[in-house]
Scaffold this active site. Structure first.
Site, PDB file in Angstrom:
ATOM      1  N   ASP A  49      49.251  20.609  35.392  1.00 51.30           N
ATOM      2  CA  ASP A  49      47.880  20.117  35.520  1.00 51.30           C
ATOM      3  C   ASP A  49      47.338  19.644  34.177  1.00 51.30           C
ATOM      4  O   ASP A  49      47.936  19.882  33.126  1.00 51.30           O
ATOM      5  CB  ASP A  49      46.968  21.201  36.130  1.00 51.30           C
ATOM      6  CG  ASP A  49      47.214  22.582  35.534  1.00 51.30           C
ATOM      7  OD1 ASP A  49      47.750  22.651  34.422  1.00 51.30           O
ATOM      8  OD2 ASP A  49      46.876  23.574  36.181  1.00 51.30           O
TER       9      ASP A  49
ATOM     10  N   ASN B 105      41.287  33.805  40.956  1.00 53.70           N
ATOM     11  CA  ASN B 105      40.947  33.556  42.365  1.00 53.70           C
ATOM     12  C   ASN B 105      42.183  33.163  43.184  1.00 53.70           C
ATOM     13  O   ASN B 105      42.063  32.657  44.286  1.00 53.70           O
ATOM     14  CB  ASN B 105      39.882  32.455  42.468  1.00 53.70           C
ATOM     15  CG  ASN B 105      40.349  31.131  41.878  1.00 53.70           C
ATOM     16  OD1 ASN B 105      41.485  31.013  41.409  1.00 53.70           O
ATOM     17  ND2 ASN B 105      39.483  30.129  41.910  1.00 53.70           N
TER      18      ASN B 105
ATOM     19  N   HIS C 251      44.443  30.882  42.312  1.00 52.25           N
ATOM     20  CA  HIS C 251      44.899  29.492  42.201  1.00 52.25           C
ATOM     21  C   HIS C 251      46.261  29.408  41.505  1.00 52.25           C
ATOM     22  O   HIS C 251      46.632  30.254  40.699  1.00 52.25           O
ATOM     23  CB  HIS C 251      43.854  28.579  41.550  1.00 52.25           C
ATOM     24  CG  HIS C 251      43.672  28.676  40.076  1.00 52.25           C
ATOM     25  ND1 HIS C 251      42.460  28.424  39.469  1.00 52.25           N
ATOM     26  CD2 HIS C 251      44.516  28.961  39.071  1.00 52.25           C
ATOM     27  CE1 HIS C 251      42.583  28.554  38.155  1.00 52.25           C
ATOM     28  NE2 HIS C 251      43.829  28.890  37.896  1.00 52.25           N
TER      29      HIS C 251
ATOM     30  N   GLU D  24      42.681  25.214  43.893  1.00 52.40           N
ATOM     31  CA  GLU D  24      41.665  26.234  44.094  1.00 52.40           C
ATOM     32  C   GLU D  24      41.635  26.667  45.566  1.00 52.40           C
ATOM     33  O   GLU D  24      42.226  25.998  46.419  1.00 52.40           O
ATOM     34  CB  GLU D  24      40.288  25.657  43.691  1.00 52.40           C
ATOM     35  CG  GLU D  24      40.192  25.196  42.242  1.00 52.40           C
ATOM     36  CD  GLU D  24      40.138  26.351  41.230  1.00 52.40           C
ATOM     37  OE1 GLU D  24      40.642  27.450  41.518  1.00 52.40           O
ATOM     38  OE2 GLU D  24      39.586  26.130  40.143  1.00 52.40           O
TER      39      GLU D  24
HETATM   40  C1  GLP Z   1      44.456  27.802  34.251  1.00 49.17           C
HETATM   41  C2  GLP Z   1      45.654  26.913  34.559  1.00 49.17           C
HETATM   42  C3  GLP Z   1      46.636  27.614  35.452  1.00 49.17           C
HETATM   43  C4  GLP Z   1      46.913  28.988  34.891  1.00 49.17           C
HETATM   44  C5  GLP Z   1      45.666  29.813  34.919  1.00 49.17           C
HETATM   45  C6  GLP Z   1      45.847  31.232  34.445  1.00 49.17           C
HETATM   46  O1  GLP Z   1      43.444  27.737  35.174  1.00 49.17           O
HETATM   47  N1  GLP Z   1      45.339  25.679  35.167  1.00 49.17           N
HETATM   48  O2  GLP Z   1      47.812  26.844  35.562  1.00 49.17           O
HETATM   49  O3  GLP Z   1      47.906  29.595  35.643  1.00 49.17           O
HETATM   50  O4  GLP Z   1      44.747  29.160  34.064  1.00 49.17           O
HETATM   51  O5  GLP Z   1      45.615  31.324  33.075  1.00 49.17           O
HETATM   52  P1  GLP Z   1      45.915  32.567  32.186  1.00 49.17           P
HETATM   53  O6  GLP Z   1      47.387  32.669  32.083  1.00 49.17           O
HETATM   54  O7  GLP Z   1      45.280  32.249  30.864  1.00 49.17           O
HETATM   55  O8  GLP Z   1      45.308  33.736  32.835  1.00 49.17           O
END
Ligand code: GLP
Length: 239
Positions: A67, A140, A142, A147
């Site tokens: 992303d 959440n 995702h 989402e």
């Molecule tokens: C963001 C990214 C996701 C990632 C998520 C979790 O929203 N788009 O791809 O998995 O964060 O992040 P973290 O590893 O910092 O908890």
């Protein structure tokens, strides 16, 4: 789906890095799907170390990131996932940056109506599909920026970030208002087409999402990660 509990982040990262090594050793021109966020950072450090020890080379590897934010200002350009990957992985290994792809490249004045999102899925398919995809998990549930409410057959698309995601990611910005409201993300269908998937789950805030995943046998739109129940080669590494 296999759940592998690790006792700490170091153990988790070493295990996940070994899967990368195995994939690239078996197929030096492997196609990798990559995630950002804090969860994979130490795995990327392990990969850089492996590269420095001459145990692994990325010279023929191609990567597709999951992303990318849309609408980052010039001031916040360094929060783009392209910058994140250059900093945390690409800059420390021998990958050819021409073989590293993102759903969109940073452009402050991007005209979204002119973007054909389906190009990304087509390019991944054209390269032979992802051999290994690493995912993090949102609080959440995702995956990528899919989402709650995302469809299981979704392809790469523009997504409106959930308020809880904006709040979770605000820690990287000066304040919440600077977090972009939009991103372009591989869709759930894009993700499920990867041959092998690793989900990294780190942190208390992921507990509920992990619980939902462990206790699901089918896809529940409210928890996008449950789409992984529909794939037969998923490894969940968690602490
Ligand atoms: C963001 C990214 C996701 C990632 C998520 C979790 O929203 N788009 O791809 O998995 O964060 O992040 P973290 O590893 O910092 O908890």
């Amino acid at each position: 789906m296999q759940f592998i509990r690790c006792s700490n982040l170091d153990e988790l990262s070493k295990n996940v890095a070994l899967i990368f090594k195995e994939t690239i050793t078996n197929k030096p021109n492997a196609i990798l799907g990559l995630a950002t966020g804090s969860s994979p950072i130490s795995t990327y450090k392990e990969l850089i170390e492996m590269f420095n020890n001459n145990t692994i080379s990325f010279k023929d590897v191609t990567t597709f990131n999951l992303d990318e934010y849309v609408g980052l200002s010039e001031k916040n350009k360094h929060h783009s996932y392209r910058y994140f990957m250059n900093d945390n992985l690409f800059g420390g290994i021998d990958i050819d940056l021409k073989n590293t792809f993102f759903p969109i490249n940073w452009d402050e004045n991007v005209d979204l109506s002119k973007i054909d999102y389906s190009n990304y899925d087509e390019l991944i398919d054209k390269k032979g599909g992802m051999d290994l995809l690493i995912l993090g998990l949102g609080n959440n549930g995702h995956i990528g920026f899919n989402e709650p409410g995302s469809k299981i057959d979704s392809k790469t698309k523009l997504t409106i970030l959930a308020n809880s995601t904006i709040e979770a990611n605000a820690r990287f910005f000066e304040n919440k208002d600077e977090v972009p409201k939009y991103a372009i993300s591989m869709g759930i269908n894009t993700i499920l087409k990867a041959k092998k998937i690793i989900l990294i789950v780190v942190g208390e805030s992921k507990k509920e999402a992990l619980f939902q995943l462990k206790n699901s046998i089918s896809f529940d739109e409210k928890w996008p990660c449950t789409a992984l129940t529909q794939h037969d080669n998923v490894f969940v590494y968690y602490i």
